[in-house]
Design an enzyme around this catalytic site. Structure first.
Site, short mmCIF file in Angstrom:
data_model
loop_
_atom_site.label_atom_id
_atom_site.label_comp_id
_atom_site.label_asym_id
_atom_site.label_seq_id
_atom_site.Cartn_x
_atom_site.Cartn_y
_atom_site.Cartn_z
N HIS A 177 -25.44 22.96 1.37
CA HIS A 177 -25.74 23.52 0.05
C HIS A 177 -24.81 24.68 -0.29
CE1 HIS A 177 -28.29 24.47 -3.37
NE2 HIS A 177 -28.23 25.75 -3.02
N TYR A 209 -10.04 -2.73 -10.24
CA TYR A 209 -9.56 -1.46 -9.70
C TYR A 209 -8.33 -0.94 -10.44
CZ TYR A 209 -11.76 -2.17 -5.00
OH TYR A 209 -12.60 -2.34 -3.94
N GLU A 212 -25.26 16.71 -0.72
CA GLU A 212 -26.63 16.91 -0.22
C GLU A 212 -27.64 16.03 -0.94
OE1 GLU A 212 -28.51 20.78 -1.00
OE2 GLU A 212 -26.95 21.15 -2.48
N GLU A 259 -7.91 2.35 -12.93
CA GLU A 259 -7.16 3.45 -12.33
C GLU A 259 -5.96 3.84 -13.19
OE1 GLU A 259 -8.33 2.66 -7.63
OE2 GLU A 259 -6.50 1.78 -8.44
N CYS A 299 0.82 -1.21 0.00
CA CYS A 299 0.00 0.00 0.00
C CYS A 299 0.85 1.26 0.00
CB CYS A 299 -0.94 0.01 1.20
SG CYS A 299 -1.96 1.50 1.30
N CYS A 317 -1.59 1.77 -2.95
CA CYS A 317 -2.57 2.85 -2.76
C CYS A 317 -1.96 4.25 -2.76
CB CYS A 317 -3.32 2.66 -1.44
SG CYS A 317 -3.59 0.95 -0.95
N LYS A 341 -0.10 5.33 -6.09
CA LYS A 341 -1.15 5.39 -7.11
C LYS A 341 -1.99 6.65 -6.96
CE LYS A 341 -4.98 3.88 -6.08
NZ LYS A 341 -5.98 2.97 -5.49
#
Length: 496
Positions: free
Chosen positions: A469, A210, A474, A214, A70, A75, A78
């Site tokens: 908002h 994935y 939302e 990616e 990782c 991760c 990347k």
């Protein structure tokens, strides 16, 4: 020193015999899961040793590094490249926001690559300090298990040292694998893709998961021509089908050439690069070919079968709910067990292990409502059940709420790229049992939604929440109308 340890489901007290071990715990593999288990076990009072291969950005059987996949070649690097690739589209979008940008904007791959390398080196050193600060003894070398309580570490100079431990933890992760087609040696895996010396102008990616989408997004965002080949009709098998379809449209919208239901049959080296032959007989030229076709548990060199540790057909370590193998003193966490192969899951399993074995608090990992994200551009994030999984597991009607829209930012930039948000609700209980989003900031938004699902939130509670908002987030609390109701269909009973 008084330490509590779990033995056959019960906590026992340290005996005089236990004092003869070199360590209470020895961990093989200093990735995310191994480091977490070592640190937390030490914090509970255990004497802990850990071993890891010497550092290198590209892994092999003899090189790796503290921090693991990782941090060093997964991760983290990347995501750095994803950030870099995102700027390409951002620069285009900025023009309609009044930014006058020279048409000849240059991208320097080697500069980003150096920054990425600097960062993973920094993190590698941080992980080492974390172990040292927790009084964990780190050994650099390859570890293997030679007995229920015996570990052998082959050091960099080839010498071997042996240690005994009351408990041994396997945390060796997984490694990328390549399909065995002619010319497969010309292809790279994600390891090499994160450390390419030259930026590829033409890239072919094989895979639909994935890593495939990616890297396709990364290279395309930086200006490469990208062809993505995958076996199914849509990429990201296992995710919500509606989201998969949108990801495919977005990839195409960003200029990636999709080749569904297509594999590769041969790679040939030529003076102009790599000639790629597809399963339909088409030919493509590429500077780089990435095989993103899955990962295998990294267990082959651990000597597990000789010790009697049970493995499944994929080579993953078989464990119980507490991460314990069939050998009572040997445990395993993370990708080596092939449960849910995500870094945060390995961290959870490691924490549970430390609590169970040394904390006097037997703890099972909870795999419900584990959120995850795919960092294609724009990203996809999900938690809970997909629509298809909800229907399969249903005991009553399922309600589906969706909101598809063009984000406010795109109304000015002119980018035609929809965001889609989705909630899956069990009508009988009104509980939200699944959520997904494809669009900017999806991962950041979904982490908060994951907390709500973990707490058992109902659709009524979502509806009663006041939104922020203006924001895309939302929409998750303003989806009032049911998009579709899926009627429950009892499954036929059988006596078989």
């Amino acid at each position: 020193m008084g330490r509590k340890m779990l033995v056959d489901g019960e906590v026992d007290k340290a005996t005089a015999e236990e004092a003869n071990y070199d360590f209470d715990l020895f961990v093989i593999g200093a990735g995310s899961g191994g480091v977490r288990a070592a640190r937390f076990s030490s914090n509970h009072g255990a004497k802990v040793g850990i071993c890891e291969l010497p550092f290198h950005p590209i892994s092999s059987e003899e090189i790796g590094g503290v921090g693991g996949t990782c941090v060093i070649r997964g991760c983290v690097p990347k995501k750095i490249l994803v950030y870099g690739a995102t700027y390409g589209g951002e620069l285009e979008d900025a023009k309609n926001y009044g930014w006058e940008i020279n048409e000849n904007v240059d991208f320097t791959w080697k500069k980003l690559l150096q920054k990425k390398t600097d960062e993973i080196l920094r993190l590698n050193n941080i992980y080492k300090r974390l172990l040292a600060n927790a009084s964990v003894k780190l050994y650099e070398g390859e570890g293997r298990i030679v007995g229920p309580n015996d570990v052998e570490v082959r050091q960099i100079d080839g010498t071997k040292i042996s240690y005994t431990a009351k408990h041994i933890l396997i945390a060796t992760g997984s490694r990328a694998q390549k399909p065995n087609i002619p010319g497969h040696e010309l292809a790279i895996t994600s390891d090499e893709a994160l450390s390419l010396e030259e930026f590829p102008k033409r890239a072919v990616v094989l895979g639909g998961g994935y890593i495939a989408v990616e890297f396709a997004s990364i290279w395309r965002g930086m200006g490469a021509t990208v062809d993505l080949f995958f076996r199914k009709e849509l990429p990201l098998r296992g995710f919500d089908d509606e989201m998969r379809a949108l990801v495919a449209r977005n990839l195409e919208g960003r200029g990636i050439n999709l080749h569904p239901q297509t594999s590769l049959t041969q790679l040939i080296k030529t003076d102009d690069g790599i000639k790629v032959i597809s399963s339909h007989g088409e030919e493509f030229m590429a500077d780089v070919v990435l095989f993103a076709t899955g990962r295998n548990p990294n267990t082959k060199r651990l000597n597990l079968e000789a010790v009697g540790v049970e493995l499944d057909q994929a080579g993953a370590v078989k464990v119980d709910e507490y991460s314990r193998t069939n050998i009572p003193s040997i445990w395993a966490v993370g990708d080596a067990t092939n449960r849910i192969n995500l870094t945060p899951v390995a961290l959870m399993e490691a924490s549970c292990f430390a609590n169970t074995v040394f904390g006097g608090k037997p703890t099972k990992a909870d795999y419900s409502n584990v959120a995850c994200a795919v960092f294609c551009i724009p990203p996809l994030a999900v938690v809970g059940l997909s629509e298809e999984e909800a229907v399969e597991q249903a005991t009553g009607d399922i309600l589906v709420f969706t909101s598809g829209f063009n984000p406010m930012k795109n109304t000015i930039s002119g980018r035609q790229e929809k965001t889609l948000m989705k909630l899956i609700v069990d009508e009988k209980t009104d509980k939200v049992i699944g959520a997904s989003m494809c669009g900017p900031d999806a991962a950041e938004i979904m982490q908060g939604i994951a907390i709500a699902l973990k707490c058992g939130a109902t659709k009524a509670q979502f509806d009663s929440t006041v939104g922020i908002h203006p924001s895309s987030a939302e929409e998750f609390v303003t989806m009032r109308s049911v998009t579709r109701r899926i009627a429950y269909k009892p499954k036929p009973k059988t006596n078989l």
